[in-house]
Scaffold this motif. Sequence first.
Motif, PDB file in Angstrom:
ATOM      1  N   LYS A 168       0.691  -1.252  -0.102  1.00 49.90           N
ATOM      2  CA  LYS A 168       0.095   0.003   0.124  1.00 49.90           C
ATOM      3  C   LYS A 168       0.862   1.203   0.034  1.00 49.90           C
ATOM      4  CE  LYS A 168      -0.957  -0.125   4.927  1.00 49.90           C
ATOM      5  NZ  LYS A 168      -1.720  -0.866   5.857  1.00 49.90           N
ATOM      6  N   LYS A 169       2.179   1.141   0.089  1.00 50.44           N
ATOM      7  CA  LYS A 169       2.973   2.172  -0.067  1.00 50.44           C
ATOM      8  C   LYS A 169       4.120   1.846  -1.006  1.00 50.44           C
ATOM      9  CE  LYS A 169       6.792   2.142   2.652  1.00 50.44           C
ATOM     10  NZ  LYS A 169       7.712   2.512   3.861  1.00 50.44           N
ATOM     11  N   LYS A 170       5.170   2.826  -1.432  1.00 48.58           N
ATOM     12  CA  LYS A 170       6.000   2.760  -2.377  1.00 48.58           C
ATOM     13  C   LYS A 170       7.308   2.411  -1.596  1.00 48.58           C
ATOM     14  CE  LYS A 170       6.389   4.428  -6.441  1.00 48.58           C
ATOM     15  NZ  LYS A 170       6.189   3.343  -7.461  1.00 48.58           N
ATOM     16  N   TYR A 171       8.256   1.569  -2.120  1.00 47.64           N
ATOM     17  CA  TYR A 171       9.469   1.570  -1.588  1.00 47.64           C
ATOM     18  C   TYR A 171      10.521   2.142  -2.258  1.00 47.64           C
ATOM     19  CZ  TYR A 171       7.837  -1.299   2.132  1.00 47.64           C
ATOM     20  OH  TYR A 171       7.179  -1.804   3.378  1.00 47.64           O
ATOM     21  N   ASP A 172      10.675   3.591  -2.552  1.00 42.79           N
ATOM     22  CA  ASP A 172      11.441   4.151  -3.537  1.00 42.79           C
ATOM     23  C   ASP A 172      12.794   3.896  -3.554  1.00 42.79           C
ATOM     24  OD1 ASP A 172       9.278   5.557  -4.790  1.00 42.79           O
ATOM     25  OD2 ASP A 172       9.168   7.084  -3.104  1.00 42.79           O
TER      26      ASP A 172
END
Length: 488
Positions: free
Chosen positions: A316-320
């Motif tokens: 649900k989040k980005k792991y940039d």
Amino acid sequence: MAKKAIVIGSGFGGLAASLRLKAKGYEVTIIEKHPDLGGRARVFKKDDFTYDGGPTVVTAPYLFEELFTLFNKKVSDYVKIIPLDLWYRFVFNDGETFDYNGNDRSMEEQVKKFSSKDYDGYKKLVSFTEKIFDKGFSDLSDKPFNNLVFMMKQIPSLLKLKSYKSVYSLVSNYISNEKLRRVFSMHPLLVGGNPFSTTSIYTLILFLEKKWGIHYSMGGTGSVVKALEKLMVEENIKIIKSAEVTEILTNDKKVTGIKINNSKIINCDYVICNSDPPNVYNNLIKSKNNYNFLFKQKMKRMDYSMGLFVYYFGSKKKYDSVAHHTIYFGKSYKEHLHKIFEKKILSEDISFYLHRPSATDQSMAPNGKDAFYVLVPVPNNLSKINWIKEGDKFKNLVLDKMDETVLPGIKKNVVSDFYLTPDYFEKDLATLYGSGFSIQPKFSQSAYFRFHNQSEIYKNLYFVGAGTHPGAGIPGVLSSAKVLDRLF
Ligand SMILES: Cc1cc2nc3c(=O)[nH]c(=O)nc-3n(C[C@H](O)[C@H](O)[C@H](O)COP(=O)(O)OP(=O)(O)OC[C@H]3O[C@@H](n4cnc5c(N)ncnc54)[C@H](O)[C@@H]3O)c2cc1C
């Protein structure tokens, strides 16, 4: 009237074979048991995430271009294939990282970060792999190895290239640092082999990557499958989906046609199998009367590649900060591989490959989210592991390991997931023992010693794909269709 060829299976080998035969004027029908094409390169969609089922690293993209050129078309009109700057990020269990790419200065920096005295050895290793590449790939990957005389002629040059050594042992001749040895010897794992027993000829992959780079097709590898399907439709190749070939019909030393779903018969002049050769010879050809002693021995003595546990998940989040391709090494290497390939047992100290296509292409995941898959080498199904029982436990182990290392907090952030085990490869993809890459790429199972592109038993039966020459991986299976081209 055009002669009729039937291609069984729509992996990259089958797709390329269909196009090459069509360009030669044959009437081609391709039959696939699944409702979609691609085989290991099928695409899965779940909860707005798109996952390439298998291949993610595209090397030697000119082999795709060639298929379009056959019809005076351009691959770039069908799919966008782009080079990546960072090829793989290797992460060690102590947190050290090695960024692997095609830039000489950056490679010097990365190698010296681990061991400055190994830089000279690294350069010598690269030069040696160029020689292996020239022979093993440029010269031999698209040549038929159907007769022993041709094989024998190659032996002196293969010995000169130290083909009797394993990949790990060849790399160790040049490099002393254990972490660097892992980085430069892991390539056989990409085609189903143990670096400690795979012939050093496979170090050619190192040079192949260097020569053409590592590419990504926008929309995922599945967009290449789609592009090839479109080309096939335009060129009037008949595509039959959701149809399993349950028998290859034979008469004496010839095949005469195939049977679909145990009922419908289609006659033809040639059968080209992209279905795995051990499956074809064991299950699709019903009479074994034509198999002589040597061939039966060959079937029996084959060693199969490892199995794969592949966990597909969306966050649900980005792991940039996570690279497009990450390879994580657990604590042990040789012992771990021994457990997978020889002892055939699971281990807690896993190594894995993590794919994050949304690092390059946000179309694979909803905005603000990431699509991933993590591929963990495991024993093939000769292990008798009960994946229905072990699957969830293993998934949790993989999640724990990623949470502790490359994807902190991932356990709380997964919003969609599923996984595949060796059972999928065995049952759905019809690969014996659920091996991820068919038979292993050992010297004793390569070239003449692999299953022949033109059957040892039936003159008008042919093979393309991972189990025949030259072997697994996209460049390998596309090259197997070039071998076929030479045989027709
Ligand atoms: C998880 C994973 C990751 C990989 N990553 C990479 C990568 O990054 N780069 C790379 O170059 N390679 C990679 N590989 C290897 C590469 O994907 C394979 O070697 C290659 O795609 C295999 O192609 P193939 O032509 O042998 O056919 P397959 O893909 O094995 O397809 C065979 C097809 O035949 C069909 N079939 C079988 N039997 C029948 C039947 N009786 N009737 C009808 N249809 C039948 C199957 O359904 C299947 O569609 C990866 C493989 C896996 C599994």
